[in-house]
Scaffold this active site. Structure first.
Site, PDB file in Angstrom:
ATOM      1  N   HIS A  27      34.455 -76.340  49.363  1.00  0.00           N
ATOM      2  CA  HIS A  27      33.598 -75.163  49.203  1.00  0.00           C
ATOM      3  C   HIS A  27      33.688 -74.527  47.821  1.00  0.00           C
ATOM      4  CE1 HIS A  27      32.066 -74.547  53.332  1.00  0.00           C
ATOM      5  NE2 HIS A  27      33.209 -75.082  53.728  1.00  0.00           N
ATOM      6  N   LYS A  31      27.008 -59.753  49.171  1.00  0.00           N
ATOM      7  CA  LYS A  31      27.897 -60.918  49.202  1.00  0.00           C
ATOM      8  C   LYS A  31      29.274 -60.472  48.735  1.00  0.00           C
ATOM      9  CE  LYS A  31      24.920 -62.973  46.553  1.00  0.00           C
ATOM     10  NZ  LYS A  31      24.589 -64.308  47.007  1.00  0.00           N
ATOM     11  N   ARG A  32      30.247 -61.350  48.920  1.00  0.00           N
ATOM     12  CA  ARG A  32      31.603 -61.051  48.467  1.00  0.00           C
ATOM     13  C   ARG A  32      31.581 -60.686  46.973  1.00  0.00           C
ATOM     14  NH1 ARG A  32      35.394 -64.913  46.600  1.00  0.00           N
ATOM     15  NH2 ARG A  32      33.913 -66.532  47.198  1.00  0.00           N
ATOM     16  N   LYS A  86      29.895 -64.268  40.834  1.00  0.00           N
ATOM     17  CA  LYS A  86      28.643 -63.937  41.532  1.00  0.00           C
ATOM     18  C   LYS A  86      27.813 -62.930  40.728  1.00  0.00           C
ATOM     19  CE  LYS A  86      30.554 -64.937  46.114  1.00  0.00           C
ATOM     20  NZ  LYS A  86      29.650 -65.988  46.587  1.00  0.00           N
ATOM     21  N   THR A 108      24.741 -69.196  51.488  1.00  0.00           N
ATOM     22  CA  THR A 108      23.913 -69.292  52.688  1.00  0.00           C
ATOM     23  C   THR A 108      23.070 -68.031  52.884  1.00  0.00           C
ATOM     24  OG1 THR A 108      25.823 -68.534  54.003  1.00  0.00           O
ATOM     25  CG2 THR A 108      25.389 -70.906  53.945  1.00  0.00           C
ATOM     26  N   LYS A 113      19.111 -67.181  54.496  1.00  0.00           N
ATOM     27  CA  LYS A 113      18.758 -66.152  55.475  1.00  0.00           C
ATOM     28  C   LYS A 113      17.641 -65.261  54.938  1.00  0.00           C
ATOM     29  CE  LYS A 113      23.614 -66.231  56.680  1.00  0.00           C
ATOM     30  NZ  LYS A 113      24.909 -65.599  56.378  1.00  0.00           N
TER      31      LYS A 113
END
Length: 919
Positions: free
Chosen positions: A433, A626-627, A632, A737, A741
């Protein structure tokens, strides 16, 4: 009405009144070997429409127990019905007999508990029949090992998958309760944190829906990772007491308990010249099972998620207590229970590292004992193990399962090392991952040897044999051997868990095409060169049952009307023809009305959870959830918010009339020890404090940090979003992911060519996304350029203005925010925030222009959703099953309309026939 139903007592089952008449017919059919075809229902939905009793399948009767089983089958022969009266009886029976409540203290939470337990009753029926069917057919099963399962609330998901939501809505309404109110009574299970755990939950849903024989294994955390609160703009972590009021959905298995040894030492004995190793001493804790039924959509297959809770070998030291050592009396209990207290304990200390390693071994050890107990139920050779067992490792957290299974086979079952490893190799597969080398898990040799001495020995043996193979294929290439070795030399010496997974698994997969290619080209390049067939891609997916059917009821109803069926929730590609209506004004109006209702729902949620901020639902809803992590790039989003705020402030009244109002929402948790991530949260809240209280700009910009982001919150946030940000540096995000969504819910994406964004772009088209930023092949050269360029020249005038107002104190906290700026301002912009910022500005301008043309925006939104069928997790699971696990579907026998025609296993038929012959 409530009083009336509470007074109802369970009447005899209607099946009992007709059982004797049916019995003679049943016996005659058995005796003459009737070939009448069993009348079976096609699906859950068909079953729910029937007003007749539906008979359950009958499995093998043990020899000599026919009479007892006859009575049991008579009592338990039918499934619970789903008419209003039966549902209400089930609920009020649980109110009185399970919860011991009366009509005087039957509150909303009690109603939720009773209703949930009544749904669980229905799940257990199918759950028992499913597992009995797997056992009878001796099916190969896949076992999904994951440290996280971010399930979300179970009540609505179960009702939708069982196709009985309307039944329960009507039944509860007559009892005086709203089903939607019941949904809000449930606490999210604190069993995961981010995409890893949510993926595992989607996979279980798909495995059940597609009718694959599977189990999930993980840990039952007492407090999860943490509940996030925002105080004065800072993240504050508090325990998530999700189990305080019990968990209606789990089944405590007091009879399923396994010992787990820690510490100790290795004794050696010799017999006929062979060494035998015994791991002894140390400390033993126990793993107790808690089961969660996982229903498939519109099927009778219901799978199991088994979670482990740690228990002490000795609950209470009475001798210590009598001596006045009260702490010592419970010390062993506390030490044991710490293991499953918290997800991802802070590993900045040695104690935290040891606890993490304990967790990983604890759940893999217990799970393997459980799997082998099941395997050994029937007499068979160990060579059959790979034919009956497949284990998928979700990242490196369960990597010790490879070594533990080797220990069991060699030390306890006394198989030869080489043969045992050949079996293990065929059993395990590994999902990676991350492409970030620093994120690959490693454990110090000293820690691993202290906690698991025998396992360290076995790791060295595995590595020795593997290094011999590498040297045989690449003689004298010591650099390659050093890279591929499971043992990393240095101070301290470490064990590379990813390398262990690769060496011990027959297949390694990435989770997006780009990610899988990067694995082969970068961090696992040498492994790929040696084992090219071992590496596969399995692009992630998400379940549309949770993320559209449950989360977005308005859109679901539109899809039902357009497709004439709810089958799109299983085959999302049925929606592809909806794109033909993308330019239709009437359809666009229906589409935008649904989105507007979802936006109003989010506005109400914000009123309740972020007091003091009022959001205009007509604004563009821009979401990034998100985290929180530097790669990110929530930080880049924050810098853009400052830039946009300055642009609005400097605009004339006439210019402001042409600006798009935007409400920006950011959410996510930062790891407790990740200082920069927590500074980013503070920075976003500082921006919000200034912007949201500036009356001069009004609704042109609002900035809100959404606290405690979890699955239930996401089910409100995602359907309301119109623009979602997936802006990681190219080559850093494995897949993502949440992007899938959002796309399924008609939200447009602004993002980089990273992770699954690349494949989403291929599916929905570049004219329906806003793509920007450096490409992965250019990242390294850009980092070199960054390190060799004068900082002000590198970050440019627009960012220079943004940096200056931050350092000058426009948002307060000058020192703290200055330290955050320092992470990119001194030739250290590793994630290329400053480089990509300007193409990010251009993409944001395109967003504003597109939003001004609502007909164009709605058409883009419709196409985004209609073309996202590839990202259904059902597709992903089919690929795993066919290409990695070699797994066949196993459909359990469906219920029949009569006792005579219900499914009866071969063993059951033979035993019953013999029993009747004797009579």
């Amino acid at each position: 009405i409530l009083f009336f139903f509470l007074m109802i007592r369970r009447p005899p089952r209607s099946t009992q009144s007709r059982s004797s008449a049916a019995s003679d017919v049943y016996k005659r059919q058995i005796m003459k070997g009737s070939g009448n075809e069993i009348d079976r229902r096609a699906s859950r939905a068909d079953f729910n429409q029937s007003n007749e009793n539906m008979f359950r399948p009958e499995f093998q009767i043990k020899q000599g127990e026919s009479e007892k089983n006859d009575k049991l089958w008579e009592i338990m022969s039918t499934y619970l019905a789903n008419d209003n009266k039966t549902i209400q009886k089930n609920i009020v029976n649980h109110v009185e007999y399970t919860l011991a409540k009366t009509r005087f203290n039957f509150d909303s939470f009690g109603c939720y508990q009773a209703a949930a337990l009544s749904v669980r009753d229905r799940l257990i029926e199918s759950w028992n029949d499913t597992n009995q069917s797997f056992t009878e057919k001796d099916s190969k099963r896949v076992y999904y090992f994951s440290l996280e399962f971010l399930l979300g609330r179970a009540f609505q998901n179960a009702l939708l998958n069982l196709q009985i939501e309307d039944n329960y809505k009507s039944a509860l309404m007559e009892l005086g309760y709203k089903l939607e109110q019941m949904y809000e009574e449930e606490h999210d299970p604190a069993l995961g944190n981010g995409g890893l755990g949510r993926l595992a939950a989607c996979f279980l849903d798909s495995l059940a829906t597609l009718e694959y024989p599977a189990w999930g294994y993980g840990i039952r955390y007492d407090y999860g990772i943490f509940q996030q609160k925002i105080k004065e703009g800072y993240q504050v972590e508090v325990p998530d007491y999700w189990l305080n009021f019990g968990n209606c959905w789990e089944i405590e298995r007091v009879d399923v308990v396994y010992p787990v040894r820690l510490y100790g030492h290795v004794d050696r004995t010799y017999h006929d010249g062979k060494e035998k190793c015994h791991w002894v001493g140390g400390e033993v804790v126990y793993a107790q099972a808690y089961d969660h039924p996982i229903p498939g959509f519109n099927t009778f297959n219901t799978l199991n998620l088994r979670l482990w809770k740690s228990r002490p070998a000795t609950e209470f030291e009475f001798e210590s207590f009598n001596k006045g050592d009260y702490f010592g009396a419970i010390q062993q209990r506390q030490r044991a229970e710490y293991i499953t207290s918290v997800l991802y304990p802070n590993d900045s200390t040695n104690e935290g590292k040891e606890l993490r390693l304990k967790q990983q071994y604890f759940f893999t050890c217990a799970s393997l004992q459980d799997i082998l107990r099941r395997f050994k139920k029937q007499k068979r050779s160990w060579k059959d193990l790979p034919e009956k067992v497949a284990i998928q490792l979700n990242d490196t957290h369960p990597a010790l399962a490879i070594v533990e299974l080797l220990r069991i086979l060699v030390d306890e079952e006394e198989l030869e090392m080489e043969y045992a490893f050949s079996l293990i190799y065929k059993v395990f597969a590994y999902t990676n991952h991350t492409v970030l080398p620093e994120a690959l898990e490693k454990w110090s040799v000293d820690l691993l040897g202290h906690l698991l001495p025998r396992h360290l020995e076995l790791i060295y043996k595995i590595n020795f044999h593997f290094m011999e193979k590498v040297n045989s294929k690449y003689p004298g290439d010591f650099h390659r051997m050093n890279i591929m070795s499971i043992v990393e030399e240095g101070t301290p010496k470490k064990i590379r868990m990813a390398n262990l997974c690769i060496v011990g698994s027959h297949t390694v997969n990435g989770v997006a095409f780009l990610h899988s290619e990067l694995l082969k080209q970068t961090i696992f390049k040498e492994f790929y060169e040696m084992f090219p067939k071992k590496f596969l891609n399995k692009t992630n997916g998400v379940t549309p049952r949770r993320w559209v059917l449950a989360a977005n009821p308005g859109l679901s109803e539109l899809y039902n009307q357009e497709c004439g069926t709810v089958d799109w929730a299983r085959d999302y590609k049925l929606l592809v023809n909806i794109q033909d209506k993308a330019e239709n004004p009437a359809f666009q109006k229906r589409w935008s009305d649904i989105k507007f209702q979802n936006k109003k729902r989010l506005v109400e949620w914000i009123r309740q959870n972020v007091p003091g901020v009022e959001i205009n639902p007509n604004a563009l809803f821009d979401v990034m959830v998100k985290r929180i992590h530097e790669y990110k790039r929530q930080f880049m989003n924050a810098l853009y918010l400052v830039y946009r705020y300055l642009e609005i402030k400097n605009a004339t009244p006439e210019q402001r009339k042409h600006m798009v109002p935007r409400a920006v929402f950011v959410g996510g948790k930062a790891a407790p020890g990740y200082i920069n991530a927590k500074r980013i949260i503070k920075f976003i809240n500082c921006i919000g404090d200034v912007v949201n209280n500036d009356r001069d700009i009004g609704d042109l910009l609002k900035v809100v940090f959404l606290p405690n982001y979890n699955v239930s919150n996401a089910q409100i946030i995602i359907p309301a979003a119109e623009l979602s940000q997936h802006i990681s540096t190219a080559g850093t995000e494995a897949s993502g992911t949440s992007n899938m969504k959002f796309a399924m819910n008609g939200c447009l994406i602004i993002g980089t060519l990273d992770g699954a964004n690349v494949e989403i772009l291929e599916e929905i088209g570049d004219d329906n996304m806003f793509i920007f930023g450096a490409k992965v092949q250019d990242i390294q050269s850009l980092r070199v350029h960054m390190s060799q360029t004068e900082p002000r020249e590198y970050w440019g005038p627009d960012l220079d203005r943004v940096f200056r107002v931050i350092r000058d104190g426009m948002f307060g906290h000058r020192e703290e925010l200055g330290q955050l700026l320092d992470t990119v301002c001194h030739k250290n912009d590793h994630y290329l925030v400053c480089h990509d910022f300007y193409s990010y500005l251009d993409a944001q301008k395109k967003v504003d222009e597109a939003y001004k043309n609502q007909a164009q925006w709605q058409a883009m939104s419709i196409r985004s959703s209609a073309r996202s069928g590839k990202f259904n997790s059902d597709r992903t699971i089919r690929e795993y099953a066919q290409e990695i696990w070699k797994l066949d579907t196993v459909q359990i026998p469906k219920p029949a309309l009569s006792a005579q025609t219900r499914y009866k296993s071969t063993g059951s038929m033979q035993n019953l026939q013999a029993h009747l012959s004797k009579k």
